[in-house]
Structure formats: C-alpha cells, structure tokens
Design a protein around this motif. Structure first.
Motif, PDB file in Angstrom:
ATOM      1  N   GLU A 199     -41.566  22.494  -8.813  1.00  0.00           N
ATOM      2  CA  GLU A 199     -40.302  21.971  -8.458  1.00  0.00           C
ATOM      3  C   GLU A 199     -39.391  22.797  -7.923  1.00  0.00           C
ATOM      4  OE1 GLU A 199     -39.534  20.677 -12.371  1.00  0.00           O
ATOM      5  OE2 GLU A 199     -40.337  18.652 -12.260  1.00  0.00           O
ATOM      6  N   ARG A 213     -41.421  19.600   4.375  1.00  0.00           N
ATOM      7  CA  ARG A 213     -42.541  19.387   3.570  1.00  0.00           C
ATOM      8  C   ARG A 213     -42.882  20.551   2.850  1.00  0.00           C
ATOM      9  NH1 ARG A 213     -43.813  18.040   8.578  1.00  0.00           N
ATOM     10  NH2 ARG A 213     -43.969  15.852   8.254  1.00  0.00           N
ATOM     11  N   GLN A 227     -49.406  13.879  -8.008  1.00  0.00           N
ATOM     12  CA  GLN A 227     -48.890  12.862  -7.889  1.00  0.00           C
ATOM     13  C   GLN A 227     -47.583  12.342  -8.452  1.00  0.00           C
ATOM     14  OE1 GLN A 227     -52.475  10.099  -7.980  1.00  0.00           O
ATOM     15  NE2 GLN A 227     -52.493   9.970  -5.774  1.00  0.00           N
ATOM     16  N   ARG A 228     -47.637  12.898  -9.736  1.00  0.00           N
ATOM     17  CA  ARG A 228     -46.387  12.450 -10.379  1.00  0.00           C
ATOM     18  C   ARG A 228     -45.364  13.168 -10.041  1.00  0.00           C
ATOM     19  NH1 ARG A 228     -50.401  12.268 -14.929  1.00  0.00           N
ATOM     20  NH2 ARG A 228     -50.062  14.566 -15.162  1.00  0.00           N
ATOM     21  N   GLY A 230     -44.530  13.640  -6.889  1.00  0.00           N
ATOM     22  CA  GLY A 230     -44.027  13.115  -5.751  1.00  0.00           C
ATOM     23  C   GLY A 230     -45.204  13.540  -4.457  1.00  0.00           C
ATOM     24  N   ARG A 232     -48.507  13.320  -2.178  1.00  0.00           N
ATOM     25  CA  ARG A 232     -49.193  12.016  -1.704  1.00  0.00           C
ATOM     26  C   ARG A 232     -50.502  12.664  -0.904  1.00  0.00           C
ATOM     27  NH1 ARG A 232     -47.559   7.735   3.368  1.00  0.00           N
ATOM     28  NH2 ARG A 232     -49.765   6.722   2.998  1.00  0.00           N
ATOM     29  N   LEU A 257     -45.774  16.682   0.263  1.00  0.00           N
ATOM     30  CA  LEU A 257     -44.593  15.931  -0.314  1.00  0.00           C
ATOM     31  C   LEU A 257     -43.504  16.444   0.754  1.00  0.00           C
ATOM     32  CD1 LEU A 257     -42.673  16.107  -3.794  1.00  0.00           C
ATOM     33  CD2 LEU A 257     -41.313  16.527  -1.935  1.00  0.00           C
ATOM     34  N   ARG A 265     -35.200  13.382  -2.533  1.00  0.00           N
ATOM     35  CA  ARG A 265     -36.590  13.246  -2.176  1.00  0.00           C
ATOM     36  C   ARG A 265     -37.155  11.846  -1.779  1.00  0.00           C
ATOM     37  NH1 ARG A 265     -40.463  14.666  -7.111  1.00  0.00           N
ATOM     38  NH2 ARG A 265     -39.243  16.685  -6.780  1.00  0.00           N
ATOM     39  N   SER A 266     -37.784  11.864  -0.512  1.00  0.00           N
ATOM     40  CA  SER A 266     -38.359  10.764  -0.118  1.00  0.00           C
ATOM     41  C   SER A 266     -39.516  10.477  -0.433  1.00  0.00           C
ATOM     42  CB  SER A 266     -38.146  10.789   1.579  1.00  0.00           C
ATOM     43  OG  SER A 266     -39.176  11.595   2.048  1.00  0.00           O
ATOM     44  N   LYS A 267     -40.337   9.475  -0.049  1.00  0.00           N
ATOM     45  CA  LYS A 267     -41.906   9.281  -0.097  1.00  0.00           C
ATOM     46  C   LYS A 267     -42.279  10.089   0.625  1.00  0.00           C
ATOM     47  CE  LYS A 267     -41.628   4.405  -1.435  1.00  0.00           C
ATOM     48  NZ  LYS A 267     -42.120   3.059  -1.295  1.00  0.00           N
ATOM     49  N   ALA A 268     -43.579  10.742   0.224  1.00  0.00           N
ATOM     50  CA  ALA A 268     -44.413  11.693   1.035  1.00  0.00           C
ATOM     51  C   ALA A 268     -45.004  11.190   2.066  1.00  0.00           C
ATOM     52  CB  ALA A 268     -45.344  12.395  -0.085  1.00  0.00           C
TER      53      ALA A 268
END
Length: 282
Positions: A199, A213, A227-228, A230, A232, A257, A265-268
């Motif tokens: 983090e 990224r 994945q938890r 964030g 991918r 990520l 944070r956006s989707k990875a």
C-alpha cells in the motif's frame, strides 16, 4: 493499528558504495532483480561497530535467523501475502510501524545512524534467509534498486526492530514502479506488514509524475491476495520471459495496479508495465 508514520532520510549528494567487491559473475533475483555477489561469510564482513552492536543490542544478539524457510520453499509466507489475523496493540506507541522510505544503505549518513545500521543488519539476515542473496548490494545509484523499510522502535537506536522490507525500481520509461522483493520476518507475519508496504508503494507512486502503475510478479498462490489490493492479472510468466536482471519461474503471474492521479485508485489495467503483454492470464 494506527496508520504507519513515514520517515524520510535527508538526500545524500554522493552515495558511498560498499567496500566489498567481487569479480565473480552476479546472480539474479528470484523475482525481478537485484544481484548477489559471491562473498566471504556473513561474520567476516561485519565491521567492528556492527559486532559491538550485536553484543549490546537485545535485537541483534538474537538475529541469526529471521526466516526458517526461503522464498523458494514458501514464498507466500515470506511475502506475508495472507490476511492479517494477529492484532497489534494500538495503544503501544513503541510497536507502531514506521515506514522509512528510500533508505540509502551504502551512504555514510545511513551507517552513522544506529537505528538504520541495526535495521539493515536485520535486512541482510532476512535477505539471505529468504532469497539466498544480499539484496542490499543492488540498492544503489549504480544498481538502480531502492529499498524501503517498515520498522518499530525506530527511535531506540540499535534496538530498532525490522517488520518488513520492500525492494523496488522506478522505470519512468515504462511509467512503472516495479516491486522486486517483499519479505517479513517470521515472528512478525500475519500482522498485515507485507500489505502495508504494498500500500505504501501504491501511495508513493501517486506522488510521482512519471509513474502511473505498480507492477509485480506474483506467485500463483498469492494472486488473490494482490487482487484484493487492486492488482489485476496481466500475463503468465515463464523462464523464457527472464531478462538480464529479471528472472521468472513457472507459475508466476505478472500483475499491475494502475494509478489514477489526484483521484484515488482506478481499475488496474492498460499496457506498459515491465514487459509488453504477451498473453492474458486465465
């Protein structure tokens, strides 16, 4: 527990590289880099100052083994890639984790700091226990890798306690912060310290204009953990994907990520990363 405090070192104009050198070929890391020179025994490299610290420090005197299994035997445990199930007392200020960002291990300023010197001795032991190499060797301007520590009792000099470390590299040409190594001492696991440093890497990336990224090579068993957080899955890795300073093993998965600047944070996803995307992971 309370959020980790962040302690940053003053910038050093010129790093003092380690006097230890070798003409033997370097060995690459099991994850994404760092080099291991052949070297004398650990004890032979200890300076008189460190030997005195080991005798007087209650932490260093018992710091001969920090992990009974290596990353090759149980990488998920080494990275502490599991949900925390041990509660750390929030009312114990000495036990509160402190992030010590971008430590310069070979700088005189660092070695003159008793707490940092003690923490780096613990890093050396943990690195050899887990990865069978000295990851601090590559953490220099020449090597290109960086290291950030998570510690407790950081204000108690030689009795500072290492909770975890993360080795990473900034790749602005790929807009990526690449995680190489993550390790937590065996007695400190299942407290969420591995997650705290991941983090931290994400939050640190948000402050860098040329990084968007965070990338890492995950063990198959740790994919759900990342994945938890964030990340991918981007591609399956094989030994054929290894490069000069990046060695991969069967079953590893490259994960990313993607950072959204200024808005959380956006989707990875997206291209870039350490290597061009070859095939999607299933």
């Amino acid at each position: 527990p309370a959020s980790p405090k962040v302690r940053r070192l003053a910038s050093v104009s010129e790093e003092e590289l380690s006097n230890a050198s070798t003409s033997s070929p370097a060995k690459s890391s099991p994850l994404l880099g760092c080099q291991e020179p052949s070297s004398p025994s650990r004890r032979a490299l200890l300076s008189p100052v460190v030997r005195r610290m080991r005798r007087s420090s209650s932490v260093l005197s018992s710091c001969s083994v920090l992990s009974t299994k290596s990353w090759f035997e149980d990488g998920v445990a080494v990275e502490d890639a599991v949900p925390a199930d041990v509660v750390v007392a929030a009312d114990d200020p000495e036990a509160a984790p402190t992030v010590i960002a971008d430590v310069k291990p070979h700088a005189k300023e660092t070695m003159d700091d008793l707490a940092l010197a003690a923490l780096l001795e613990q890093v050396k032991v943990l690195s050899e226990d887990c990865f069978q190499e000295k990851c601090l060797t590559g953490c220099s301007k020449r090597g290109g890798w960086r290291i950030t520590l998570l510690a407790s009792r950081a204000d108690q000099g030689e009795d500072a306690v290492l909770l975890a470390f993360i080795v990473y590299r900034l790749r602005p040409e790929q807009q990526c912060l690449t995680v190489s190594k993550l390790a937590v001492p065996e007695t400190q696991r299942r407290r969420g310290y591995g997650q705290k440093l991941i983090e931290w890497a994400v939050q640190y990336s948000k402050t860098l204009s040329d990084i968007n990224r965070v990338g890492l090579a995950s063990l198959a068993e740790a994919v759900k953990f990342y994945q938890r957080l964030g990340f991918r899955k981007m591609m399956n890795l094989t030994p054929k994907d290894s490069t000069e300073d990046e060695e991969y093993f069967p079953g590893q998965v490259f994960m990313e990520l993607k950072i959204k600047k200024g808005g959380g944070r956006s989707k990875a996803g997206g291209g870039g990363g350490v290597k061009p995307q070859r095939r999607k992971a299933r």
